[in-house]
Design a protein around this motif. Sequence first.
Motif, short mmCIF file in Angstrom:
data_model
loop_
_atom_site.label_atom_id
_atom_site.label_comp_id
_atom_site.label_asym_id
_atom_site.label_seq_id
_atom_site.Cartn_x
_atom_site.Cartn_y
_atom_site.Cartn_z
N THR A 69 0.84 -1.19 0.00
CA THR A 69 0.00 0.00 0.00
C THR A 69 0.88 1.24 0.00
O THR A 69 1.73 1.40 0.89
CB THR A 69 -0.92 0.04 1.23
N ILE A 70 0.67 2.10 -0.98
CA ILE A 70 1.37 3.38 -1.03
C ILE A 70 0.47 4.44 -0.41
O ILE A 70 -0.74 4.44 -0.64
CB ILE A 70 1.79 3.75 -2.47
N SER A 71 1.06 5.32 0.37
CA SER A 71 0.31 6.41 0.98
C SER A 71 1.24 7.61 1.14
O SER A 71 2.46 7.48 0.99
CB SER A 71 -0.28 6.00 2.32
N ARG A 72 0.66 8.74 1.47
CA ARG A 72 1.47 9.93 1.66
C ARG A 72 0.86 10.80 2.75
O ARG A 72 -0.34 10.79 2.97
CB ARG A 72 1.61 10.72 0.36
N ASP A 73 1.74 11.56 3.40
CA ASP A 73 1.33 12.53 4.40
C ASP A 73 1.91 13.87 3.95
O ASP A 73 3.12 14.12 4.13
CB ASP A 73 1.85 12.14 5.78
N ASN A 74 1.09 14.69 3.34
CA ASN A 74 1.61 15.94 2.79
C ASN A 74 2.04 16.92 3.88
O ASN A 74 2.87 17.79 3.63
CB ASN A 74 0.57 16.58 1.88
N ALA A 75 1.50 16.78 5.07
CA ALA A 75 1.92 17.63 6.18
C ALA A 75 3.34 17.29 6.64
O ALA A 75 4.05 18.14 7.18
CB ALA A 75 0.95 17.52 7.34
N LYS A 76 3.73 16.04 6.41
CA LYS A 76 5.07 15.58 6.82
C LYS A 76 6.02 15.45 5.64
O LYS A 76 7.15 15.00 5.82
CB LYS A 76 4.96 14.25 7.55
N ASN A 77 5.54 15.79 4.43
CA ASN A 77 6.38 15.69 3.23
C ASN A 77 6.96 14.28 3.06
O ASN A 77 8.14 14.12 2.71
CB ASN A 77 7.52 16.71 3.27
N THR A 78 6.14 13.29 3.32
CA THR A 78 6.63 11.91 3.34
C THR A 78 5.67 10.99 2.58
O THR A 78 4.45 11.13 2.69
CB THR A 78 6.79 11.43 4.78
#
Length: 122
Positions: A69-78
């Motif tokens: 599963t790919i995911s992202r946290d734009n608040a953490k730039n990760t």
Amino acid sequence: QVQLVESGGGLVQTGGSLRISCAASGRTFSSYAMGWFRQAPGKEREFVAAISWSGGSTYYTASVKGRFTISRDNAKNTVYLQMNNLQPEDTAVYYCLQGDHPSDSTDEYDYWGQGTQVTVSS
């Protein structure tokens, strides 16, 4: 200057799980798609997964669908890649890439990380 730094790789047994991360800096992370590719010894680099800038669209190669599963946290730039039910054939160096659009082609990405090794023992 854009930097992509992967982390979280390691050695895991067959059937185990691992989550790898990629921390980005240098430009507005939330404006760009992210992708994961991998390269095993003696093999060509291959697409694993990609995610749109918002996280609303995800794409996977057939061999990892239902396991990764790919995911992202734009608040953490990760961006993350959660890998479950790992198999020996998943052993590779995993790279994160950043580009304008999610794609299964490295040509569509502007920047690469240095890679993180994932080894699955049988």
